[in-house]
Each structure stands twice: as structure tokens, then as C-alpha cells.
Design a protein around this motif. Structure first.
Motif, PDB file in Angstrom:
ATOM      1  N   VAL A  96      -4.630  -4.925   8.248  1.00  0.00           N
ATOM      2  CA  VAL A  96      -4.314  -4.895   9.679  1.00  0.00           C
ATOM      3  C   VAL A  96      -3.018  -5.640   9.965  1.00  0.00           C
ATOM      4  O   VAL A  96      -2.183  -5.188  10.769  1.00  0.00           O
ATOM      5  CB  VAL A  96      -5.487  -5.481  10.499  1.00  0.00           C
ATOM      6  CG1 VAL A  96      -5.076  -5.683  11.956  1.00  0.00           C
ATOM      7  CG2 VAL A  96      -6.700  -4.559  10.418  1.00  0.00           C
ATOM      8  N   ASN A  97      -2.800  -6.786   9.292  1.00  0.00           N
ATOM      9  CA  ASN A  97      -1.579  -7.571   9.552  1.00  0.00           C
ATOM     10  C   ASN A  97      -0.310  -6.890   9.027  1.00  0.00           C
ATOM     11  O   ASN A  97       0.793  -7.340   9.324  1.00  0.00           O
ATOM     12  CB  ASN A  97      -1.698  -8.957   8.924  1.00  0.00           C
ATOM     13  CG  ASN A  97      -2.605  -9.874   9.732  1.00  0.00           C
ATOM     14  OD1 ASN A  97      -2.660  -9.783  10.955  1.00  0.00           O
ATOM     15  ND2 ASN A  97      -3.324 -10.750   9.038  1.00  0.00           N
ATOM     16  N   GLU A  98      -0.480  -5.816   8.265  1.00  0.00           N
ATOM     17  CA  GLU A  98       0.680  -5.106   7.733  1.00  0.00           C
ATOM     18  C   GLU A  98       1.049  -3.905   8.599  1.00  0.00           C
ATOM     19  O   GLU A  98       2.029  -3.210   8.297  1.00  0.00           O
ATOM     20  CB  GLU A  98       0.394  -4.640   6.301  1.00  0.00           C
ATOM     21  CG  GLU A  98       0.127  -5.793   5.337  1.00  0.00           C
ATOM     22  CD  GLU A  98      -0.324  -5.321   3.967  1.00  0.00           C
ATOM     23  OE1 GLU A  98      -0.281  -4.094   3.732  1.00  0.00           O
ATOM     24  OE2 GLU A  98      -0.728  -6.158   3.157  1.00  0.00           O
ATOM     25  N   LEU A  99       0.276  -3.660   9.666  1.00  0.00           N
ATOM     26  CA  LEU A  99       0.531  -2.480  10.491  1.00  0.00           C
ATOM     27  C   LEU A  99       1.738  -2.697  11.391  1.00  0.00           C
ATOM     28  O   LEU A  99       1.750  -3.582  12.248  1.00  0.00           O
ATOM     29  CB  LEU A  99      -0.701  -2.158  11.338  1.00  0.00           C
ATOM     30  CG  LEU A  99      -1.941  -1.692  10.562  1.00  0.00           C
ATOM     31  CD1 LEU A  99      -3.094  -1.437  11.508  1.00  0.00           C
ATOM     32  CD2 LEU A  99      -1.632  -0.446   9.748  1.00  0.00           C
ATOM     33  N   MET A 100       2.754  -1.879  11.160  1.00  0.00           N
ATOM     34  CA  MET A 100       3.954  -1.865  11.999  1.00  0.00           C
ATOM     35  C   MET A 100       4.361  -0.399  12.140  1.00  0.00           C
ATOM     36  O   MET A 100       5.227   0.103  11.428  1.00  0.00           O
ATOM     37  CB  MET A 100       5.058  -2.713  11.362  1.00  0.00           C
ATOM     38  CG  MET A 100       4.780  -4.202  11.472  1.00  0.00           C
ATOM     39  SD  MET A 100       5.805  -5.205  10.386  1.00  0.00           S
ATOM     40  CE  MET A 100       5.022  -4.890   8.807  1.00  0.00           C
ATOM     41  N   LEU A 101       3.679   0.258  13.041  1.00  0.00           N
ATOM     42  CA  LEU A 101       3.787   1.716  13.166  1.00  0.00           C
ATOM     43  C   LEU A 101       4.886   2.119  14.139  1.00  0.00           C
ATOM     44  O   LEU A 101       5.332   1.317  14.971  1.00  0.00           O
ATOM     45  CB  LEU A 101       2.441   2.285  13.611  1.00  0.00           C
ATOM     46  CG  LEU A 101       1.268   1.967  12.672  1.00  0.00           C
ATOM     47  CD1 LEU A 101      -0.045   2.352  13.319  1.00  0.00           C
ATOM     48  CD2 LEU A 101       1.443   2.679  11.334  1.00  0.00           C
ATOM     49  N   ARG A 102       5.281   3.371  14.030  1.00  0.00           N
ATOM     50  CA  ARG A 102       6.296   3.907  14.933  1.00  0.00           C
ATOM     51  C   ARG A 102       5.790   3.872  16.373  1.00  0.00           C
ATOM     52  O   ARG A 102       4.576   3.961  16.626  1.00  0.00           O
ATOM     53  CB  ARG A 102       6.636   5.350  14.556  1.00  0.00           C
ATOM     54  CG  ARG A 102       7.229   5.540  13.173  1.00  0.00           C
ATOM     55  CD  ARG A 102       7.885   6.920  13.078  1.00  0.00           C
ATOM     56  NE  ARG A 102       7.033   7.978  13.588  1.00  0.00           N
ATOM     57  CZ  ARG A 102       6.357   8.859  12.838  1.00  0.00           C
ATOM     58  NH1 ARG A 102       6.415   8.772  11.509  1.00  0.00           N
ATOM     59  NH2 ARG A 102       5.630   9.806  13.394  1.00  0.00           N
ATOM     60  N   PRO A 103       6.702   3.784  17.321  1.00  0.00           N
ATOM     61  CA  PRO A 103       6.289   3.734  18.730  1.00  0.00           C
ATOM     62  C   PRO A 103       5.439   4.932  19.155  1.00  0.00           C
ATOM     63  O   PRO A 103       4.512   4.786  19.963  1.00  0.00           O
ATOM     64  CB  PRO A 103       7.619   3.703  19.486  1.00  0.00           C
ATOM     65  CG  PRO A 103       8.579   3.076  18.526  1.00  0.00           C
ATOM     66  CD  PRO A 103       8.156   3.547  17.174  1.00  0.00           C
ATOM     67  N   ASP A 104       5.729   6.150  18.605  1.00  0.00           N
ATOM     68  CA  ASP A 104       4.960   7.318  19.025  1.00  0.00           C
ATOM     69  C   ASP A 104       3.522   7.257  18.526  1.00  0.00           C
ATOM     70  O   ASP A 104       2.603   7.745  19.190  1.00  0.00           O
ATOM     71  CB  ASP A 104       5.632   8.606  18.561  1.00  0.00           C
ATOM     72  CG  ASP A 104       5.824   8.645  17.050  1.00  0.00           C
ATOM     73  OD1 ASP A 104       5.938   7.568  16.430  1.00  0.00           O
ATOM     74  OD2 ASP A 104       5.873   9.755  16.480  1.00  0.00           O
ATOM     75  N   VAL A 105       3.294   6.615  17.375  1.00  0.00           N
ATOM     76  CA  VAL A 105       1.927   6.458  16.872  1.00  0.00           C
ATOM     77  C   VAL A 105       1.163   5.473  17.760  1.00  0.00           C
ATOM     78  O   VAL A 105       0.013   5.720  18.138  1.00  0.00           O
ATOM     79  CB  VAL A 105       1.935   5.975  15.408  1.00  0.00           C
ATOM     80  CG1 VAL A 105       0.504   5.815  14.892  1.00  0.00           C
ATOM     81  CG2 VAL A 105       2.702   6.953  14.521  1.00  0.00           C
TER      82      VAL A 105
END
Length: 818
Positions: free
Chosen positions: A740-749
Motif C-alpha cells: 500500500v505504501n508503494e502506491l503512486m498511481l496516475r491521476p486518472d486511476v
């Protein structure tokens, strides 16, 4: 069959858009844009590496050279340069080094070492000395006083020589003999002959006349005795004449030395007082001796007395051996030398001994053709070199290691035309005082450690550059200051606070976790430049968050051609994936395609068929040699999990074949091991799996979900496929909770998650995951070995128990039929 206990998927934890957001909110006090920020002047995020480098740079003992390792773009080279420039060097103790002729062995040139600036001065002084004596001595030789003294000595010895010859000629006359000259080939020989009738006659002629009776035998015998006596006297005269000639030469040489030596000695002594260095004093003594031993060199038009004309390939300029070759000149150097070698060939690093064609057409070399390399030019300072460049040059690692170990440089010739060259020379080794800094990748350091036992002896300090640093406000501020430095250095547009934050967020994404930001500032500087370009293209005066996102998108679009082609195959169903509905024994796994500078994720259909049997889990990829070792391990682990869960009170009478559909290039990694377990449980329990939910995560033998890599690529890749096939609101991804702490998703996601069109479920165990996929309670083991009533585990356990009984019954029936 027990009743299935339906459970709502939405009751399980799913991540919200707020939890997925990784926007940085830090704003330095009184800051609205980069104009209010001071540029960074220090190295960021490499405290441990800096401390190691400082240790290596300041410890002067042998072997404390530095190997700097770490990812490219972390500022390794710039850090070294920065630290070297900041070192307190005090007064630099630099040297000048010269090669001079070795008068005792011309093939072994000698070195002379001076303080900085003195080497060049010594060369000028030697040039002046030779120039002055070349002018003065020939004038002495043509002076009237010298000629008078020379003539007096010559007349004296010639008179004595003439007296000896006259006495012998009188003796010949008294005895009736005469000296005649006889032509013998190209030469002339002196011969003593008696006078017969006032004519010289040879003894051989008289012997013939005596035999013919025309000459008295007694007279012939008497003449023979006289001839023998005269011949002995002639030999004595010849010897005495030769001795007088030698004495004449010695006397003339003594005269020359008497007149010339005070001049030469005065000039040599002047240099000795100016350069009171032991080796220099010895060399000057040899110069003095060489000059006085061969004064004929000052008569350039004449061959040297007592010598024949030398062969052409040995001819030299008359005073060539007295020149000085300054190969290290620090006369104008005011700071400690810091040399960075970009092309580490032997010639560039260590120097060379060059051969030239002289005016006679012969290949030759001498001390004046010795040239230094960059390693010697760094003497007394620091030498920076890229490890990969060094190892790419054949033999250069061994040469550098030998130089550092022995603390000396041996300059040798490197000549591809060796077969045509003259004899080589071996210059005296040069003492080496330099601190070497090698910069390379971690695998190069590990390779040298493993393959070369001497490596650690000459590179005792390892400085490791980290690829990331902690995501703290202090480091965010450092990032803003770094961006400001790039802006100033390259005269870019001002960044507002949102632009600064967006660049820092990009650095966080590159690090792979929200808790850190990357220290690979090369990538950060590129984004700053490209964001400036985006703002310019849109005719904006200030760079904002949108411009940074534009730059990131442009970077991706330049390298994602293959990703687009793969997506096309999903769009036209060439690659078959279901993102809606439910299916038994079928699930969407997630994989990452790595193309060097670009990586992306896409789903892969995984299917499982189960049947009665004893083979257990069959990995079709392995059977077809398409499975890597890590994937094989993952399959063995899930087999262990199944045995732990369901084979404690019965044999596992099952065959489960697992296939990655439409996979033709191989599979590796264990991130699909939990996915494969879900498909096996679905097939055994005849429980359909929601096809809209893709899964990633490895598993251990206890059923605990373990973290995986590339989680952002996998989620974004699956989102793109779902989006192209239409988002239904039931699609999403199951991931290990540790990611979870590695989640850096695109703005559209993130926006799709916010609108409930896409879901992300963190799970901890297999039981949690199977509930989300099937809508049936996962269950747990109760006392007595049973499972929760109506759970997936209970359904599968009952199925496996029945399969074990069926296999046992089938075996008995088969044996009875036999």
C-alpha cells in the motif's frame, strides 16, 4: 453439500482515493514560487557516502583509494568533484619530474625530481649551459694563444720524432741499406733493402742471383744478418714513433682540458649550488665528465679523434644527450591537481615512449621521446576514472593495480609498428603519489571483489551512493533548492509551488515508495527542463503542476510504442482477457513487461483444471521449458500450502494443471503464486471467480500474502485494459497489503477510484482474497481439523476428501478386475 454463505465484497477493506493520494503539501515559509528559494549548494541525501569519501580523501596511507558505487544519476561524479574542491589542501606539495640521459646506460633514462617550477628552470639552465659552452669552447680552439701553444707542443714532439727517424736513416746509410716504399694492393708498405750498384734490391732477388752464381753467397749471408738487425731497429723506431704520437695526443688533450675544464667546471658548479639535490649533483658530475671526455663534439665539422664515422642509425645531434625532458611541469599549478580521465587507454593514462624516423631514415627513440600520461599529471592530487571505461580497455586494470600497489609508474612504449622500430628503452620508474577514485556500478565492485584478491588492498574505501532518501519536509525543501539550482544554471522559467511539488512527487514515484524520494537527480533535472519546455509551448510564464505532468506524459510517450502495440492486441481480443462476469478456474493475473527504460503492466489469463489423480500441481510452463526458477519455486510453495491446508487427514488425490494462457516467451517470478491458488480453489470448489478483479501477490506455505514488485505498473496496466473495454464499477485489483505504501498511481486511476469505477483491495491472507473473488466466506480451520461451515475452505476440503475416497475405491476396483 453445505450451504454457501454469501458475503458482500464491499465489506472488505478497499482503498479510497484519499488513501491513494500522494500529493506533497509541504510549502516552505513565505514561498509561492521558486523565486523565493535559495539554490542548493550541497550534496543531497548521501551522508554515508560523503563520510566514506572524506575518510578516503584524508587518510594518506597506502591503499586508501576510493571505489564509489551506486546507481547512475545519483550525483557520484559531481559529489566527488564538489568534495575535492572543498578539501583544505593547505599549501600543495607538488613536484616537477624530468627524464635525462643516462651516460652509463643510454637505454635506461634517469629521472630527476624537483619542487614545482624548478624542473622547468633546470631545463632552461641546462639549455643555457650547453649553449654557452658551444659558443665559448670553439672560440678557444680557434684563438691565437691556443694555436700557439698547440703548435709549440706539436713542433716539440714532431722534432723528437724526426730525430729518431733521422738517426735510423743514418744507420741505414752507414750499412748500405735504404728504406723503400712498396705498393701492396691499395696500400703502401715500408721495406728495408740493400743498395747494390747504387740500386735497392730485395733479398729475394739477391737469393735468385746467388743460385744462378751471379751473386756471392757469403755476401748474401752478411747482408741477411745486417737486414735482420736493421729490421729489429726499425721496429723499435716505429714503436717509439707511435709512443710519441700518443704522447702528442695526450699533450694536446691535456692542453685542451687545461684551458676548457675551468670554464665547464665553473658553469657546472653554478648549477650545483642552485640545485643541491643528490641525484641532480650526480647527474651534473656525469654531464661535466661527458663534456670534457669528448671535446671533439665542439668541432662539429670534424669526426671525433680516434673514431670512425658512426653508422647512420647511431648518429645523433652533437649535444642531444644534454637536453632535459620535463614530463611533469607544475610551474604554473596553484591548486591540487584533480584529473578526470575520460578515455583510459594505456597511452592516455600512463604515457608512452614514442619512436620517430630520424634524418637518416632510421627508427629510433631516446629519453627525449618519453611522454607522461594523465595519471602522472595527477601526482600529488586526485585521479577520477570510470570503472567500466577502465575495464573495457584490455589490460588497463592490471596496469593501474600494479601502479597503485608498487606506488610507481613504469612508462613503456606502445607501438603497433614494433617490428619496424629500433631498440627500445626502459625508463627509470617514477614514484607515484596520487589518490585514485573509481566510479562504477555495484556489480562491477562485486565482480572485482570476487575475481581479484588484490582489489581490496588497493581500494580500501567503498562509498555507496543510495538511490533514495527519506521523504521528510527537510528533504522536500532540499528538492526545491535543487530545482532552483537547475533553473538558475540553465535559465529556465520560474516554477510555482505546485510545479515544485509535482517534480518532488515524480521523485517519490521513481523511488518506488511514498516513504522515500529518489536521489537520481539526473532524471529530476530532465523533468525540470522538459516541464519548462511544456510551459513555453503553451506560452506560459510560470511552470505549474500541469506542465510537470505534461513532461512526464511526454517522457512516457517517447518510449511506450511497444506498450501501445500490446494494448491494441487487448482491444481487438487477440489477447483474450475477461474483465466482467464470473468463471470457474479462471483468473486474471498481473505481470510486468520490462523494456529497459520503460516498463508497463498488463493482465494475463491464468486457468486451472483439476481432476482425480496423484500428480499434484502440474506447472504447464515448466513442462514446456517456459518457466523460470522463481516461478517454479512459487508453484512448489503453493503445493506446500495445499498440503498444509487439506492433506493433514487424507492424501491429496488431485491433479491441478496450471497454465498462463497465450504466454510464449517464458514466465518468471512468484507474484502469481497466490493467483494460482485462487484458481485451484475455484476449480476444486466449483466456485466462479469475478473476472473483473485481477490479482497479484506471492504467498508462503502458511497462506500469508507477501509483497511483490511493480505494483503501480500492474494496477495501471490493468486499469488501461478495463478502461478500453469499458469500466463497469465492479473491476479492480487485489494487492498485498504491504504494497500500500508503494502506491503512486496516475491521476486518472485515482479519479476512477474516487468515482467508485475501479477498486483496489489490500489483502493479508488467501482466505481474505478468495472471499473477495467468489463472494463466499474464506473460512478458517476449527478445532478438530474442520473448517468454517459453508466456507470456501470447507467446500474444497470436502471435495478433496471425496476425491481421495474415489481414488481409493477406483484402485480397489481396478485390482479386483485384474
Amino acid at each position: 453439500m453445505p450451504q454457501k454463505k454469501q458475503i458482500s465484497v464491499k465489506k472488505h477493506k478497499e482503498l479510497s482515493a484519499k488513501e491513494l493520494s500522494y500529493e506533497i503539501k509541504f510549502v516552505p515559509p513565505k514561498t509561492k514560487s521558486s523565486d523565493s528559494i535559495s539554490p542548493c549548494l550541497e550534496i543531497i541525501g548521501q551522508e554515508n557516502a560523503i563520510n566514506s569519501i572524506k575518510l578516503g580523501l584524508n587518510v594518506k596511507s597506502n591503499g586508501y583509494n576510493i571505489f564509489v558505487t551506486g546507481p547512475v544519476g545519483t550525483g557520484r561524479t559531481s559529489t566527488i568533484q564538489h568534495l575535492l574542491e572543498q578539501l583544505d589542501h593547505n599549501e600543495p606539495h607538488l613536484k616537477d619530474i624530468c627524464y635525462v640521459h643516462n651516460f652509463k646506460n643510454e637505454d635506461a633514462p634517469k629521472i630527476l625530481i624537483y619542487k614545482a617550477g624548478e624542473g622547468t628552470r633546470f631545463k632552461k639552465d641546462m639549455g643555457y649551459l650547453i649553449s654557452s659552452v658551444r659558443k665559448a669552447i670553439p672560440k678557444i680552439f680557434i684563438s691565437e694563444d691556443f694555436k700557439d701553444r698547440q703548435n709549440r707542443i706539436t713542433r716539440e714532439f714532431e722534432g723528437r720524432q724526426k730525430e729518431i727517424i733521422n738517426n735510423f736513416e743514418e744507420r741505414l746509410t752507414e750499412t748500405g741499406f735504404v728504406m723503400v716504399q712498396i705498393q701492396v694492393g691499395p696500400g703502401i708498405r715500408n721495406e728495408i733493402q740493400p743498395l747494390i750498384d747504387d740500386e735497392p734490391a730485395s733479398l729475394e732477388k739477391l737469393e735468385r742471383l746467388s743460385k744462378e752464381g751471379k751473386f756471392s753467397p757469403s755476401r748474401l749471408e752478411e747482408l741477411g744478418r745486417t737486414w735482420d738487425s736493421l729490421r729489429r731497429e726499425f721496429d723499435v723506431v716505429t714503436s717509439e714513433s707511435k709512443k710519441l704520437s700518443d704522447k702528442l695526443d695526450d699533450a694536446l688533450t691535456k692542453l685542451e682540458l687545461t684551458i676548457v675544464s675551468p670554464l665547464v667546471m665553473d658553469k657546472i658548479n653554478l648549477l650545483k649550488k642552485r640545485y643541491p639535490i643528490e641525484k641532480v649533483l650526480i647527474y651534473l658530475d656525469e654531464v661535466e665528465e661527458a663534456l670534457l671526455e669528448d671535446l671533439d663534439r665542439f668541432r662539429e665539422a670534424q669526426p671525433r679523434r680516434g673514431e670512425e664515422e658512426p653508422p647512420p642509425h647511431r648518429k645523433r645531434e652533437p649535444f642531444e644527450e644534454f637536453s632535459v625532458n620535463v614530463i611533469l611541469d607544475n610551474s604554473t599549478t596553484e591548486e591540487i591537481p584533480i584529473i578526470s580521465e575520460k578515455s583510459p587507454s594505456y597511452k592516455n593514462m600512463f604515457g608512452s615512449v614514442e619512436r620517430v624516423v630520424d634524418r637518416f631514415g632510421y627508427w629510433r627513440t631516446d629519453f627525449s621521446r618519453i611522454f607522461s600520461g594523465s595519471l602522472l599529471k595527477a601526482s600529488g592530487g586526485f585521479y577520477i576514472i570510470d570503472a567500466l571505461d577502465l575495464l573495457s580497455e584490455q589490460g588497463m586494470w592490471m596496469q593501474l593495480k600494479r601502479a597503485l600497489r608498487n606506488q610507481e609508474i613504469q612508462i613503456a612504449g606502445y607501438d603497433p609498428l614494433t617490428m619496424m622500430a629500433g631498440s627500445g628503452i626502459k625508463p627509470e620508474p617514477i614514484p607515484l603519489d596520487v589518490k585514485v577514485v573509481l566510479i562504477g556500478e555495484p556489480h562491477i565492485y562485486n565482480l572485482l571483489m570476487r575475481m581479484d584478491p588484490d582489489f581490496k588492498k588497493v581500494f580500501k574505501v567503498k562509498a555507496e551512493f543510495d538511490s533514495s532518501m527519506k521523504a521528510t519536509n527537510a528533504n522536500f525543501n532540499n528538492y526545491y533548492q535543487f530545482i532552483k539550482r537547475v533553473i538558475l544554471d540553465e535559465q529556465l522559467k520560474t516554477f510555482d509551488i505546485s510545479g515544485l511539488q509535482a517534480v518532488t512527487e515524480f521523485g517519490m514515484k521513481l523511488s518506488g515508495t511514498r516513504k522515500k524520494i529518489t536521489t537520481q537527480f539526473t532524471h529530476i533535472a530532465d523533468i525540470v527542463r522538459e516541464a519548462d519546455y511544456c510551459a513555453t509551448h503553451k506560452k506560459r510564464k510560470i511552470v505549474t503542476r500541469d506542465d510537470v505532468h505534461c513532461a512526464i506524459a511526454n517522457q512516457r510517450s517517447r518510449v511506450n510504442l511497444i506498450e501501445g502495440k500490446v494494448q491494441e492486441m487487448f482491444d481487438n481480443d487477440s489477447i483474450m482477457v475477461s474483465v466482467s462476469g464470473k468463471t470457474v478456474g479462471q483468473i486474471n493475473g498481473l505481470s510486468v513487461y520490462s523494456l529497459g527504460e520503460h516498463s508497463f503492466g498488463r493482465p494475463t489469463r491464468i486457468t486451472v483444471n483439476t481432476s482425480l489423480g496423484k500428480e499434484g500441481v502440474i506447472n504447464i510452463e515448466r513442462e514446456s521449458d517456459l518457466s523460470g526458477p522463481t516461478h517454479n519455486k512459487g508453484v512448489l510453495i503453493l503445493s506446500g500450502y495445499l498440503r498444509m491446508m487439506f492433506a493433514q487427514d487424507k492424501p491429496l488425490a488431485m491433479v491441478a494443471s496450471i497454465s498462463f494462457e497465450q504466454s510464449y516467451s517464458g514466465v518468471d517470478g512468484d507474484s502469481a503464486s497466490s493467483t494460482e491458488i485462487y484458481a485451484i480453489l475455484s476449480s476444486l470448489g466449483n466456485l466462479p471467480i469475478q473476472q473483473g478483479i485481477a490479482v497479484t501477490g506471492s504467498v508462503n506455505q502458511k497462506g500469508e500474502i507477501q509483497p511483490i514488485g511493480g505494483v503501480n505498473y500492474k494496477i495501471e496496466g490493468y486499469f488501461d485494459v478495463c478502461k478500453s473495454k469499458r469500466l463497469t464499477g465492479n473491476q479492480g485489483v487485489m494487492i498485498p497489503h504491504q504494497n500500500v505504501n508503494e502506491l503512486m498511481l496516475r491521476p486518472d486511476v485515482i479519479e476512477a477510484v474516487k468515482q467508485k469505477k475501479f477498486h483496489i483491495y489490500p489483502v493479508k491472507t488467501i482466505a481474505d482474497g478468495i472471499e473477495i473473488l467468489t463472494g463466499v466466506a474464506g473460512g478458517k480451520r476449527l478445532r478438530g481439523g474442520k473448517f468454517t461451515q459453508g466456507s470456501v475452505m470447507q467446500i474444497v476440503d470436502d471435495k478433496l476428501r471425496q476425491m481421495a475416497l474415489d481414488l481409493q475405491f477406483f484402485g480397489r476396483t481396478n485390482n479386483n478386475n485384474k
